[in-house]
Design a protein around this motif. Structure first.
Motif, short mmCIF file in Angstrom:
data_model
loop_
_atom_site.label_atom_id
_atom_site.label_comp_id
_atom_site.label_asym_id
_atom_site.label_seq_id
_atom_site.Cartn_x
_atom_site.Cartn_y
_atom_site.Cartn_z
N SER A 73 0.83 -1.22 0.00
CA SER A 73 0.00 0.00 0.00
C SER A 73 0.85 1.26 0.00
CB SER A 73 -0.95 -0.01 1.20
OG SER A 73 -0.21 -0.01 2.42
N VAL A 74 1.95 1.24 0.75
CA VAL A 74 2.84 2.40 0.81
C VAL A 74 3.48 2.65 -0.56
CG1 VAL A 74 4.94 3.35 1.84
CG2 VAL A 74 3.29 2.14 3.27
N THR A 75 3.95 1.57 -1.18
CA THR A 75 4.58 1.69 -2.50
C THR A 75 3.62 2.30 -3.52
OG1 THR A 75 6.04 -0.19 -2.09
CG2 THR A 75 5.67 0.42 -4.38
N LEU A 76 2.40 1.76 -3.58
CA LEU A 76 1.45 2.22 -4.59
C LEU A 76 0.89 3.60 -4.25
CD1 LEU A 76 -0.40 -1.12 -5.41
CD2 LEU A 76 1.49 -0.04 -6.60
N ALA A 77 0.73 3.90 -2.98
CA ALA A 77 0.30 5.25 -2.60
C ALA A 77 1.35 6.28 -3.00
CB ALA A 77 0.03 5.32 -1.10
N ASN A 78 2.61 5.95 -2.77
CA ASN A 78 3.70 6.85 -3.19
C ASN A 78 3.69 7.08 -4.69
OD1 ASN A 78 4.78 7.32 -0.64
ND2 ASN A 78 6.25 5.64 -0.76
N GLU A 79 3.46 6.02 -5.42
CA GLU A 79 3.47 6.12 -6.88
C GLU A 79 2.28 6.94 -7.38
OE1 GLU A 79 4.77 5.68 -10.81
OE2 GLU A 79 5.79 5.46 -8.87
N LEU A 80 1.11 6.71 -6.80
CA LEU A 80 -0.06 7.51 -7.20
C LEU A 80 0.17 8.98 -6.87
CD1 LEU A 80 -2.97 7.69 -8.29
CD2 LEU A 80 -3.76 7.31 -5.94
N TYR A 81 0.71 9.26 -5.70
CA TYR A 81 1.03 10.64 -5.31
C TYR A 81 1.97 11.27 -6.33
CZ TYR A 81 3.01 14.51 -2.61
OH TYR A 81 3.45 15.76 -2.21
N ARG A 82 2.99 10.53 -6.75
CA ARG A 82 3.95 11.05 -7.72
C ARG A 82 3.25 11.39 -9.04
NH1 ARG A 82 6.57 9.63 -12.02
NH2 ARG A 82 5.67 7.54 -12.06
N ARG A 83 2.34 10.52 -9.46
CA ARG A 83 1.65 10.74 -10.73
C ARG A 83 0.68 11.92 -10.68
NH1 ARG A 83 0.18 5.07 -13.71
NH2 ARG A 83 2.13 3.94 -13.35
N LEU A 84 0.15 12.20 -9.50
CA LEU A 84 -0.81 13.30 -9.37
C LEU A 84 -0.16 14.64 -9.02
CD1 LEU A 84 -3.66 11.54 -7.30
CD2 LEU A 84 -3.54 11.88 -9.79
N SER A 85 1.14 14.61 -8.76
CA SER A 85 1.82 15.80 -8.24
C SER A 85 1.88 16.95 -9.23
CB SER A 85 3.25 15.44 -7.79
OG SER A 85 3.21 14.60 -6.68
N ASN A 86 1.90 16.66 -10.51
CA ASN A 86 2.01 17.74 -11.51
C ASN A 86 0.63 18.29 -11.84
OD1 ASN A 86 4.81 17.44 -11.71
ND2 ASN A 86 4.60 15.77 -13.18
N ASN A 87 0.01 18.92 -10.86
CA ASN A 87 -1.32 19.47 -11.09
C ASN A 87 -1.37 20.90 -10.55
OD1 ASN A 87 -3.19 19.87 -8.50
ND2 ASN A 87 -1.70 18.23 -8.06
N THR A 88 -2.34 21.65 -11.04
CA THR A 88 -2.55 23.02 -10.55
C THR A 88 -3.99 23.21 -10.10
OG1 THR A 88 -3.06 23.76 -12.81
CG2 THR A 88 -0.78 23.98 -12.08
N ASP A 89 -4.75 22.13 -10.03
CA ASP A 89 -6.18 22.24 -9.76
C ASP A 89 -6.58 21.88 -8.34
OD1 ASP A 89 -6.75 23.02 -12.38
OD2 ASP A 89 -6.78 20.95 -13.06
N TYR A 90 -5.68 21.31 -7.55
CA TYR A 90 -6.05 20.89 -6.21
C TYR A 90 -4.81 20.73 -5.34
CZ TYR A 90 -4.91 16.50 -8.60
OH TYR A 90 -4.29 15.54 -9.34
N GLY A 91 -5.02 20.81 -4.02
CA GLY A 91 -3.94 20.54 -3.09
C GLY A 91 -3.74 19.04 -2.95
N LEU A 92 -2.55 18.63 -2.58
CA LEU A 92 -2.24 17.20 -2.53
C LEU A 92 -1.25 16.90 -1.42
CD1 LEU A 92 -2.53 14.42 -4.08
CD2 LEU A 92 -0.46 15.08 -5.33
N LYS A 93 -1.53 15.83 -0.66
CA LYS A 93 -0.56 15.36 0.33
C LYS A 93 -0.67 13.85 0.45
CE LYS A 93 -3.24 15.79 4.63
NZ LYS A 93 -3.23 16.32 6.01
#
Length: 290
Positions: A257-277
């Motif tokens: 879960s940690v591995t895939l959560a990190n990867e999803l976070y990385r993929r969503l990081s290049n956005n300007t439409d919402y905050g992310l953590k």
């Protein structure tokens, strides 16, 4: 002059936010009577005034006069005066918990349970939330995270979007996070826990990441999840959602879960439409239990 009305539901952190804005150089006034708001704005905006940044805290304590604020805002708009509204929101369950911890009664509870007061308050503050320029949900924000969000808006003047996305890893054996909006089970992937030399590591370690991501199913899952999330988020923004918690779970919340959560976070990081953590709720629990 930059004029901000800071408001929101009781218990969402308005007093804390007002102190933070004061530290950012704003002249702050809390609980100003509604009949005085218009006059205060005129004085603050006069040629003799040296105020460049002003924040006024307004909440349910204004009582019946709160209804007059809508007329004040409309007159300001007609006069060409710029007013920004920051609305602090929080989930009902979180508000109830905060009231229990402080042993305070809700100002609109009238001797009844706290949740009754919260319902009444939301009705009375509805017009402010509808007109808000910024809505920050403090349900899962630490104090430093709230400060960072305020600095984005009022110091760095970054474009702010009201949706805040949390990617959360967890372990099913510790229970599904109660605040989850979307829950995904990745226990279909082989478990590094049973591989010699990997049990003590976690999804933040390269060895675990290499192991989990070697399987084609992991990439196919991530591709489909990324596609769905990117489809959902714009629709959630239009609908007015403030918080989105995407929970990814495996057995112990330490490896897959940690591995895939990190990867999803990385993929969503290049956005300007919402905050992310990103958060890893159970990553250290196995070690603590030992």
């Amino acid at each position: 002059m930059r004029f901000v009305i800071l408001t929101g539901v009781s218990g969402a952190g308005k007093s804390t936010a007002l102190k933070m804005m004061e530290d950012m150089g704003y002249y702050c006034v809390d609980n100003l009577p509604i009949p005085l708001v218009e006059r205060f704005i005129e004085l603050s905006d006069s040629a003799d005034a040296e105020l460049q940044k002003v924040a006024v805290g307004i909440d349910i304590r204004s009582g019946q006069n709160l209804d007059e604020l809508q007329g004040v805002l409309e007159r300001m708009k007609d006069e060409g005066r710029k007013c920004e509204i920051l609305f602090l929101e929080s989930e009902d369950a979180v508000l109830v918990k905060r009231y229990k911890e402080t042993r305070r009664s809700h100002p609109l509870a009238n001797g009844e349970r706290v949740d009754k007061g919260i319902i009444r308050e939301r009705e009375k503050l509805g017009f402010l939330k509808e007109n808000a320029d910024y809505i920050i949900d403090t349900s899962r924000l630490l104090t430093r995270e709230l400060k960072a969000e305020l600095e984005k808006i009022f110091v760095n003047r970054l474009t702010y979007k009201n949706l805040f996305v949390t990617v959360l890893s967890f372990g099913f054996k510790y229970g599904i996070p109660a605040d989850s909006d979307l829950v995904f089970d990745v226990r279909f992937l082989p478990n590094p826990y049973y591989v010699e030399g990997l049990r003590s590591k976690n999804g933040n370690d390269k060895e675990i990441q290499d192991y989990v991501l070697q399987f084609p199913e992991a990439h196919e899952f991530l591709n489909k999840l990324e596609d769905m999330v990117k489809f959902l988020i714009p629709n959630y923004i239009v609908e007015g959602k403030n918080q989105l918690v995407i929970s990814i779970g495996c057995t112990g919340g330490k490896h897959r879960s940690v591995t895939l959560a990190n990867e999803l976070y990385r993929r969503l990081s290049n956005n300007t439409d919402y905050g992310l953590k990103i958060e890893h709720r159970d990553i250290g629990k196995d070690a603590l239990r030992k």
